[in-house]
Design a protein around this motif. Structure first.
Motif, PDB file in Angstrom:
ATOM      1  N   GLN A  71       0.828  -1.207   0.000  1.00 42.39           N
ATOM      2  CA  GLN A  71       0.000   0.000   0.000  1.00 42.39           C
ATOM      3  C   GLN A  71       0.866   1.263   0.000  1.00 42.39           C
TER       4      GLN A  71
ATOM      5  N   GLU B 284       1.255   4.338  -2.967  1.00 41.39           N
ATOM      6  CA  GLU B 284       0.807   5.668  -2.565  1.00 41.39           C
ATOM      7  C   GLU B 284       1.269   6.763  -3.534  1.00 41.39           C
TER       8      GLU B 284
ATOM      9  N   ASN C  28     -16.951  -0.532  -3.622  1.00 43.22           N
ATOM     10  CA  ASN C  28     -15.595  -0.981  -3.293  1.00 43.22           C
ATOM     11  C   ASN C  28     -15.630  -1.975  -2.130  1.00 43.22           C
TER      12      ASN C  28
ATOM     13  N   LEU D 168     -14.001  -0.769   1.864  1.00 48.17           N
ATOM     14  CA  LEU D 168     -13.021   0.313   1.980  1.00 48.17           C
ATOM     15  C   LEU D 168     -13.758   1.638   1.877  1.00 48.17           C
TER      16      LEU D 168
ATOM     17  N   PHE E 216     -10.757   5.238  -0.189  1.00 48.51           N
ATOM     18  CA  PHE E 216      -9.773   4.573  -1.037  1.00 48.51           C
ATOM     19  C   PHE E 216      -8.430   5.305  -1.061  1.00 48.51           C
ATOM     20  N   THR E 217      -8.480   6.636  -1.008  1.00 52.01           N
ATOM     21  CA  THR E 217      -7.237   7.416  -1.149  1.00 52.01           C
ATOM     22  C   THR E 217      -6.461   7.548   0.154  1.00 52.01           C
TER      23      THR E 217
ATOM     24  N   GLU F   2      -6.317   3.965   5.920  1.00 51.71           N
ATOM     25  CA  GLU F   2      -7.517   3.127   5.795  1.00 51.71           C
ATOM     26  C   GLU F   2      -7.228   1.860   4.997  1.00 51.71           C
ATOM     27  N   ARG F   3      -6.385   1.971   3.969  1.00 52.75           N
ATOM     28  CA  ARG F   3      -6.074   0.787   3.149  1.00 52.75           C
ATOM     29  C   ARG F   3      -5.269  -0.234   3.951  1.00 52.75           C
TER      30      ARG F   3
ATOM     31  N   LEU G  91      -7.644  -1.876   6.412  1.00 47.44           N
ATOM     32  CA  LEU G  91      -8.481  -2.833   5.687  1.00 47.44           C
ATOM     33  C   LEU G  91      -7.705  -4.127   5.453  1.00 47.44           C
TER      34      LEU G  91
END
Length: 375
Positions: A172, A176, A204, A226, A229-230, A234-235, A238
């Motif tokens: 992730q 980025e 998503n 999610l 997403f940006t 959070e990613r 998840l």
């Protein structure tokens, strides 16, 4: 608590500049190995289907590398998102220009992750066969110093959880700057009205199908959604929740493995719900859309939703070389490695059903507006 050796090593690497020539001392044999790894990675990095299968095959060889299965399942979702762009619903919502831009965005991310992580897997496989740590080959593939440390730690301790979460953090973080913060994708995808609609509709959801009976005739879904997403934070969270679903939830893994074994990835959502999706388009061209779904079942007399196989939806596309550079600049990111209980129930099915119904209503509203404008 995270191992003190890991903390010390990562602190040292924060102070050290990576070498300009990443492989000055390699032998002829090692250079040959690098060539073979690059060839193998390129061979399986053709499209989402080949990547997804390569992750699964590697997991079968090395089930101790948990991320290989997690990557396989998330990559299946990536393929479904790609074919959605040419499927029944999104073709009615997004203009072709947006469909192409969204595909480029998803495909670039899928391609980048594979070309970063698969050489790591192949080098680990070499290490196992040689019964010797081969991770000094990592710099030849511009793999982060963070992952070199984490693989060495895994080689010593066999800590499957920490390696898997480290790989989540790495992939992730790797994406980025290269995709999420990329100026081109900000302009053509993440900054567009279409993307905001995509996010708003909650299209998503990450779904993990699994078999609930011995015969494998009934497929249920678990997963998570999610929300932003940006957001790198959070990613990563998840990823931790999805890992917990697969490997820490009682009796989940056997059902997921049974389902994956019996359903090769095609990119069509028919793979998991043939009662609702079909990879053949049975709809009349240009006909106005009518509601077909209620509680994830077809309404009486309705056609299944068209969800094409990837090979019919999108051609293989060439990629520019990955941007060089190590993302590991903030030592505090290792806090994500702390082994805390993750709160996840995996109940995604109802939300996913509501998402489909919401998209149907959005399609019908859009078509009604278009009709009024034509009048």
């Amino acid at each position: 608590m995270l191992d003190l050796w890991v903390k010390k090593e990562l602190k040292k690497k924060m102070k050290k500049k990576p070498p300009e020539n990443p492989s000055p001392q390699l032998s002829g044999y090692e250079k040959q190995l690098i060539h073979v790894i690059k060839e193998q990675t390129e061979k399986y990095n053709k499209n989402n289907v080949t990547r997804t299968q390569a992750y699964y095959n590697f997991y079968l060889q090395h089930p101790e590398i948990h991320w290989a299965l997690l990557g396989h399942m998330v990559s299946r979702n990536g393929g479904w998102n790609m074919t959605d762009l040419k499927g029944e619903l999104l073709t009615r919502l997004l203009p072709e220009k947006d469909q192409n831009a969204f595909f480029s965005f998803l495909e670039r991310g899928n391609w980048l992750i594979f070309q970063d992580v698969f050489p790591q897997f192949l080098i680990y496989d070499l290490s196992v066969k040689a019964k010797a740590d081969m991770f000094h080959l990592f710099p030849s593939f511009h793999i982060s110093t963070f992952m070199e440390t984490m693989w060495r730690y895994f080689w010593k301790k066999g800590d499957c959880y920490t390696l898997a979460i480290a790989t989540v953090i790495n992939e992730q973080s790797y994406l980025e700057k290269r995709v999420i913060q990329n100026a081109y994708f900000k302009k053509t995808v993440t900054g567009t009205v279409g993307f905001k609609l995509y996010d708003f509709l909650r299209f998503n959801n990450i779904l993990f199908p699994y078999c609930t009976d011995q015969k494998g005739q009934k497929t249920e879904l678990v997963g998570d959604t999610l929300r932003h997403f940006t957001s790198l934070h959070e990613r990563i969270l998840l990823g931790k929740r999805l890992y917990a679903l697969l490997f820490q939830r009682q009796n989940m893994l056997p059902g997921v493995l049974k389902w994956t074994r019996e359903h090769p990835h095609t990119g069509s959502r028919k793979d998991y719900w043939p009662h609702l999706f079909n990879d053949v388009n049975g709809s009349a061209p240009r006909a106005l859309y009518k509601r077909r779904i209620k509680n994830c079942k077809l309404r009486k007399g309705a056609n299944r939703l068209y969800s094409p196989k990837l090979r019919y939806a999108w051609k293989n596309i060439p990629h520019e070389e990955a941007e060089v550079g190590d993302w590991f600049e903030d030592y505090h990111i290792i806090e994500y490695l702390n082994h805390k209980e993750v709160d996840v129930d995996g109940k995604v099915c109802r939300e996913y059903c509501r998402t489909l119904e919401k998209i149907e209503l959005t399609v019908m509203a859009k078509e009604a507006v278009s009709l009024r404008e034509e009048e």
